[in-house]
Design a protein around this motif. Structure first.
Motif, short mmCIF file in Angstrom:
data_model
loop_
_atom_site.label_atom_id
_atom_site.label_comp_id
_atom_site.label_asym_id
_atom_site.label_seq_id
_atom_site.Cartn_x
_atom_site.Cartn_y
_atom_site.Cartn_z
N GLU A 1 -11.50 0.07 -3.08
CA GLU A 1 -10.37 0.96 -1.99
C GLU A 1 -9.48 1.25 -2.69
O GLU A 1 -9.36 1.38 -4.02
CB GLU A 1 -10.21 -0.39 -1.07
CG GLU A 1 -9.06 -1.42 -1.71
CD GLU A 1 -8.75 -2.56 -0.86
OE1 GLU A 1 -9.13 -2.83 0.30
OE2 GLU A 1 -7.83 -3.51 -1.37
N ALA A 2 -8.44 2.10 -1.90
CA ALA A 2 -7.21 2.36 -2.46
C ALA A 2 -7.37 3.74 -3.24
O ALA A 2 -6.74 3.90 -4.25
CB ALA A 2 -6.41 1.49 -3.20
N SER B 1 2.18 0.17 4.25
CA SER B 1 1.78 -0.74 5.32
C SER B 1 3.09 -1.67 5.46
O SER B 1 3.76 -2.08 4.68
CB SER B 1 0.38 -1.46 4.92
OG SER B 1 -0.67 -0.88 4.62
N HIS C 1 2.35 -2.57 -5.22
CA HIS C 1 2.81 -3.87 -4.45
C HIS C 1 2.80 -5.12 -5.08
O HIS C 1 1.54 -5.33 -5.95
CB HIS C 1 2.38 -3.98 -2.97
CG HIS C 1 1.15 -4.23 -2.59
ND1 HIS C 1 0.21 -3.47 -1.95
CD2 HIS C 1 0.05 -5.03 -3.42
CE1 HIS C 1 -0.77 -3.79 -1.88
NE2 HIS C 1 -1.14 -4.91 -2.65
N THR D 1 -4.74 -8.53 -3.40
CA THR D 1 -4.97 -6.94 -3.21
C THR D 1 -4.07 -6.09 -4.38
O THR D 1 -2.91 -6.58 -4.76
CB THR D 1 -4.37 -6.35 -1.98
OG1 THR D 1 -3.09 -6.52 -1.78
CG2 THR D 1 -5.22 -6.83 -0.93
N PHE E 1 -4.56 -9.35 7.29
CA PHE E 1 -3.94 -8.09 7.12
C PHE E 1 -3.85 -7.73 8.71
O PHE E 1 -4.66 -6.63 9.10
CB PHE E 1 -4.27 -6.99 6.13
CG PHE E 1 -4.35 -7.56 4.77
CD1 PHE E 1 -3.29 -7.90 3.97
CD2 PHE E 1 -5.65 -7.88 4.36
CE1 PHE E 1 -3.17 -8.44 2.92
CE2 PHE E 1 -5.79 -8.56 2.89
CZ PHE E 1 -4.40 -8.77 2.12
N ALA F 1 -3.69 0.87 5.25
CA ALA F 1 -2.68 1.62 4.07
C ALA F 1 -2.74 3.06 4.78
O ALA F 1 -3.88 3.73 4.89
CB ALA F 1 -3.43 1.54 2.83
N ASP G 1 0.84 -1.26 0.02
CA ASP G 1 -0.10 -0.06 0.01
C ASP G 1 0.70 1.25 0.02
O ASP G 1 0.48 2.22 0.87
CB ASP G 1 -0.98 0.12 1.33
CG ASP G 1 -1.62 -1.12 1.59
OD1 ASP G 1 -2.04 -1.96 0.31
OD2 ASP G 1 -1.94 -1.66 2.70
N MET H 1 -11.31 3.38 5.79
CA MET H 1 -9.88 3.10 5.69
C MET H 1 -9.31 4.04 4.35
O MET H 1 -9.83 4.60 3.81
CB MET H 1 -9.56 1.81 5.78
CG MET H 1 -10.44 0.81 5.40
SD MET H 1 -10.66 0.86 3.48
CE MET H 1 -9.75 -0.48 2.97
#
Ligand code: FUB
Length: 340
Positions: free
Chosen positions: A239-240, A47, A305, A288, A63, A101, A32, A151
């Motif tokens: 996400e992200a 992370s 990653h 992920t 995680f 993250a 992340d 998150m």
């Protein structure tokens, strides 16, 4: 690289293999990566994965991270410094488990580490820790950001000096348990035909540790101007979230989660609505996919990653970087960095 067949189906070829991919650390498992240029150097806030023995599930319990390290480098491909422990979960008074993250920002010589962690009731919120150095160590505030939930925070500094936090993620990220800033206490997903759950945006106050407004939805539309639907798993936000600005266009990029792409959408302002464009990064080894994008020394870089260093263990990932290419028409060159 990409052929649009109709509005809801996009037939893609595989992205181009990047010429050079750098791995940042062969010692720590990290994931992340949020990259920024501070004090002329490239800093990366990842992370810190480790083997905690928690079995894998759809909520991401495996995680189970407990701390953060910061990396820096002053040339791409050069030596990467691991600055050691930047923040540990034991030093966050409100934290329960799972440091996910992070991101970081600088304002007037002060550095802020933003981190999602579950509280003692197992509900994700976003915390802040401060330092006078981009490398840390960081000192956590006693409470999470008021009004924060879910998150994957990403703090974007616009050219007018305003800072915005984008955040959120579904499934284990719990975004589906919130509506209009209220905790529902259970999952509430839209049906497949309804608009997908949107990432959130909030303007930051000058103190950089609080929101100046209620978080708002960041809409991602298709090219007809209709919201991407919840059942459109290949394109919808999971996400992200990350935002970068290139030639006065705002690029929102994000993971599509269970379809494992990093996708992107563009807008003419930080709030959107954003219009879906395509895929930046094809699925990597591991479940992920999570990235960031930054300009450094005249080129643009994609940080991501994969799980190649651990032989494919999804919760033991390694941060990598490669050049990101904006095409002359403003689209982004799609990449495939899959390594078995
Ligand atoms: O690393 C834990 C979680 O996995 C992140 O918060 C997500 O974005 C996914 O990469």
């Amino acid at each position: 690289d990409e052929v649009a067949t109709n509005d809801s189906i996009v037939a893609d070829t595989i992205g181009r293999t990047p010429d050079v991919v750098y791995t940042l650390s062969s010692k720590l498992y990290t994931a992340d990566p949020s990259a920024h240029v501070f004090e002329g150097k490239l800093y990366v806030y990842p992370s810190h994965d480790f083997e905690s023995g928690i079995p894998e599930d759809d909520l991401g319990s495996h995680f189970n991270m407990e701390d953060y390290h910061v990396f820096s480098m002053d040339s791409v491909g050069g030596e990467v410094t691991d600055h050691g422990l930047a923040l540990h979960i034991d030093d966050v008074p409100w934290a329960g488990r799972q440091m996910w993250a992070p991101d970081a920002a600088e304002k007037e010589g002060e550095y802020f580490l933003y981190f999602p962690v579950k509280d003692k009731k197992d509900i994700f919120h976003i915390g802040v820790a401060k330092s006078d150095s981009p490398a840390g160590p960081f000192k956590a505030l006693d409470l999470p950001i008021e009004g924060s939930y879910s998150m994957d925070p990403a703090v974007f500094e616009d050219t007018d000096g305003r800072y915005y936090m984008y955040f959120g993620g579904i499934w284990g990220g719990q975004l589906q348990q919130w509506k209009d800033g209220k905790y529902l206490g259970e999952d509430q997903y839209p049906t497949d035909d309804e608009p997908a759950i949107a990432p959130k945006i909030a303007l930051m106050n000058d103190d950089m540790v609080s929101f100046a407004e209620e978080p708002k939805d960041v809409l991602v539309l298709d090219k007809n101007g209709d919201p991407i639907k919840a059942g459109d798993n290949a394109r919808r936000f999971f996400e992200a979230a990350w935002v970068h600005r290139y030639n006065d266009t705002y690029y929102l990029s994000y993971s599509t989660g269970d379809t494992h792409n990093i996708a992107y959408a563009i807008a003419d302002n930080p709030y959107g609505p954003f219009t879906y464009q395509g895929v930046i990064l094809d699925p990597v080894l591991g479940w992920t996919n999570h990235h960031s994008i930054v300009e450094y020394q005249g080129k643009w870089w994609l940080f991501f990653h994969d799980s190649s260093m651990s032989g494919g263990k999804t919760h033991l990932r390694s941060v990598k970087m490669t050049e990101l290419i904006h095409n002359p028409d403003g689209t982004i060159l799609r990449m495939n960095a899959f390594v078995e």
